[in-house]
Design an enzyme around this catalytic site. Structure first.
Site, PDB file in Angstrom:
ATOM      1  N   CYS A   1      12.960  11.297   8.358  1.00  0.00           N
ATOM      2  CA  CYS A   1      12.876  11.069   9.804  1.00  0.00           C
ATOM      3  C   CYS A   1      14.241  11.037  10.470  1.00  0.00           C
ATOM      4  O   CYS A   1      14.338  11.212  11.688  1.00  0.00           O
ATOM      5  CB  CYS A   1      12.130   9.769  10.077  1.00  0.00           C
ATOM      6  SG  CYS A   1      12.769   8.369   9.140  1.00  0.00           S
TER       7      CYS A   1
ATOM      8  N   LYS B   1       0.874  -1.175   0.000  1.00  0.00           N
ATOM      9  CA  LYS B   1       0.000   0.000   0.000  1.00  0.00           C
ATOM     10  C   LYS B   1       0.917   1.232   0.000  1.00  0.00           C
ATOM     11  O   LYS B   1       1.445   1.637   1.029  1.00  0.00           O
ATOM     12  CB  LYS B   1      -0.902  -0.024   1.235  1.00  0.00           C
ATOM     13  CG  LYS B   1      -1.609   1.284   1.595  1.00  0.00           C
ATOM     14  CD  LYS B   1      -2.337   1.961   0.466  1.00  0.00           C
ATOM     15  CE  LYS B   1      -3.026   3.232   0.952  1.00  0.00           C
ATOM     16  NZ  LYS B   1      -2.065   4.350   1.194  1.00  0.00           N
TER      17      LYS B   1
ATOM     18  N   GLY C   1       1.275   4.914  13.144  1.00  0.00           N
ATOM     19  CA  GLY C   1       1.878   3.665  13.591  1.00  0.00           C
ATOM     20  C   GLY C   1       1.206   3.112  14.831  1.00  0.00           C
ATOM     21  O   GLY C   1       1.017   1.897  14.977  1.00  0.00           O
TER      22      GLY C   1
ATOM     23  N   GLU D   1       7.949  16.508  15.821  1.00  0.00           N
ATOM     24  CA  GLU D   1       8.532  16.345  14.489  1.00  0.00           C
ATOM     25  C   GLU D   1       7.835  17.280  13.507  1.00  0.00           C
ATOM     26  O   GLU D   1       6.618  17.225  13.335  1.00  0.00           O
ATOM     27  CB  GLU D   1       8.375  14.896  14.018  1.00  0.00           C
ATOM     28  CG  GLU D   1       9.051  14.637  12.687  1.00  0.00           C
ATOM     29  CD  GLU D   1       8.956  13.184  12.248  1.00  0.00           C
ATOM     30  OE1 GLU D   1       9.938  12.669  11.685  1.00  0.00           O
ATOM     31  OE2 GLU D   1       7.889  12.565  12.457  1.00  0.00           O
TER      32      GLU D   1
ATOM     33  N   GLU E   1       8.831   1.787  11.401  1.00  0.00           N
ATOM     34  CA  GLU E   1       9.849   2.848  11.329  1.00  0.00           C
ATOM     35  C   GLU E   1       9.074   4.153  11.350  1.00  0.00           C
ATOM     36  O   GLU E   1       8.445   4.541  10.362  1.00  0.00           O
ATOM     37  CB  GLU E   1      10.702   2.681  10.074  1.00  0.00           C
ATOM     38  CG  GLU E   1      11.997   3.462  10.126  1.00  0.00           C
ATOM     39  CD  GLU E   1      11.868   4.829   9.474  1.00  0.00           C
ATOM     40  OE1 GLU E   1      11.725   5.811  10.238  1.00  0.00           O
ATOM     41  OE2 GLU E   1      11.904   4.903   8.249  1.00  0.00           O
TER      42      GLU E   1
END
Length: 495
Positions: A301, A192, A250, A400, A267
């Site tokens: 990241c 996906k 996540g 972030e 990740e």
């Protein structure tokens, strides 16, 4: 389902890839937009939940035969696929650039080239030993049986059907880093891709099909919203989910996996600390930190976005970072000399800009950047931005941003620097710059991060990659990726 070759990238409509067939999407198509021009690159297929389940079922049916193929056969297919990706290198790079807004050098060298290289790496990986002897053990007689010497063997077995949900910042290297080791280990996959740039992943599937991958071993489904991804996670035919993306998404995926006891490789986000000591080579530190501005326009990241600098060199580092940002050309990623291209979308540009404004309100000083480059033009551009006078409690320091924004926090002694670096929800990759190598390694060992760069942002691509804390679960890259896509089985026998 309709069979046939994948449509050319210049064709406006892409089809799904399910069970070895190019399939019309039940939900129609949605537009993929070039972040630099705001023009439509192509139309991506909108898979229904039923079609995603169909893809997972096809992968389930293909798993038994594929997992039993000889490693040499799997290796040959992966190697041929890499060659086909390289054969179409120019067209593949042009598509990746149009979808992601990457500069030409990045699209060629870091996206397509790395994607093909990862298939080559795991063609070799398919041949790595999966069995390892365990030292024999002497057992005395007891309830478990007679006395004897017992041998043991560990065997790495494929997990089964793996859903690979990939990130938008690298539509070649990231999917390749999941698909190739998963296939090498004998798994089958449902991919996906990120909704912003899925067309490159269909190109990858086309290369695999042409290379001879059996029907159902690789399936690709896409969608503009959450439905396709949710179905790819909750399908009862899926045994494992490999995800690259935000920590918040996540966490939601992990909740679903937990209910079904599905294996995970996550990740997730990062807020990489760059700890710069007063004896550091500041030019080296600036070159490393400056990649936050230039590499993927900060949409990575692993970027050293959170600079912790010892007070004695604070002002000098700020001055050098300001000068570095001033040298960077922002603009058309296809133009020679462009270093900073656009971010992925208008929504993400607005998000990054809102963080810069938040920093101002929190008391940070905008040293450079902070204004939209050429606001009357087209494209989703953000100027390289440096925020100084930051404090550890500011949201711009803790969260972030995922854009070309660097925040700077001063510190006093070594202990304070370590404490500030570890004062984060994230722990993916941190960095240490110091002329005292012993100190640099001493500090590195105390940082709660999955990786630490000492006087470099470079990586060893055989070293394990993954994060502590909310930066992820598990490790991949190199042989560690093969381990991630396998289950460990023990076989014991009497000697």
């Amino acid at each position: 389902m309709s069979a046939g070759r994948p449509r050319d990238a210049r064709s406006p409509e892409q089809r799904l890839f399910i069970g070895g067939e190019w399939t019309e999407p039940a939900g129609g198509h949605y537009e993929v937009v070039d972040p630099a021009t705001e023009e439509v690159v192509g139309l991506a297929p909108e898979a229904s939940r039923a079609q995603v389940y169909e893809a997972a079922a096809a992968a389930r049916d293909a798993f038994g035969p594929w997992s039993r193929t000889r490693p040499e056969e799997r290796a040959a297919i992966l190697d041929r696929a890499a060659g086909l990706m390289q054969r179409d290198f120019t067209a593949n790079a042009a598509l990746a650039q149009a979808e992601s807004g990457a500069t030409t050098a990045t699209a060629r060298g870091m996206q397509v080239a790395v994607g093909a290289a990862r298939f080559r790496r795991y063609a070799k990986g398919a041949l790595e030993p999966v069995e390892e002897a365990v030292p024999p053990q002497i057992n005395e007689a007891g309830p478990m049986g007679r006395a004897g010497i017992f041998g043991a063997l560990t065997v790495r077995q494929p997990v089964g059907v793996v859903t690979c949900i990939t990130s938008y910042n690298n539509p070649w290297a990231n999917p390749a880093g999941k698909i190739a080791p998963a296939l090498a280990m004998g798994n089958t996959v449902v991919v996906k891709p990120a909704p912003q740039d899925p067309l490159s992943v269909y190109r990858m599937a086309g290369a695999l099909a042409e290379a001879g991958v059996p029907a159902g071993v690789v399936n690709v489904v896409s969608g503009s919203g959450a439905e396709a991804g949710e179905a790819a996670v909750d399908s009862p035919d899926v045994d494992m989910v490999s995800f690259t993306g935000s920590t918040s998404v996540g966490q939601r995926i992990a909740e679903v996996c937990g209910r079904g006891m599905k294996r995970q490789l996550m990740e997730l986000g990062g807020k990489g600390a760059a700890v710069v000591f007063d004896d550091a080579d500041l030019d080296s530190a600036v070159a490393g930190i400056g990649t936050t501005f230039s590499f993927y326009s900060g949409q990575i990241c692993t970027a050293p976005t959170r600079v912790l600098v010892q007070r004695a060199v604070h002002d000098a580092l700020i001055e050098k970072l300001t000068a570095y940002a001033g040298y960077l050309t922002v603009g058309d990623p296809t133009a020679m000399g462009t270093v900073v291209g656009p971010v992925i979308s208008a929504a993400h540009r607005d998000r990054v800009e809102s963080y810069v404004e938040l920093g101002r309100k929190e008391g940070a000083r905008v040293v450079t950047g902070g204004e939209r480059p050429d606001p009357t033009g087209r494209g989703f551009y953000v100027a390289p931005t440096l925020l100084a006078d930051c404090t550890p409690d500011m949201r711009v320091v803790r969260e972030e941003i995922f854009g070309p924004v660097v925040v700077v926090v001063p510190f006093g002694d070594e202990e304070e620097g370590i404490a500030l670096a570890n004062d984060s929800d994230y722990g993916l990759i941190d960095y240490v710059w110091s002329g005292d190598v012993a100190r640099a390694f001493r500090v590195a060992r105390r940082l709660r991060a999955g990786g630490v760069g000492v006087n470099t942002i470079g990586r060893n691509m055989e070293a394990p990659f993954g994060g502590f804390k909310r930066s992820g679960v598990g490790r991949d890259v190199g042989s560690y990726a093969l381990h991630a896509y396998s289950e460990l089985q023990a076989i014991v026998w009497p000697g």
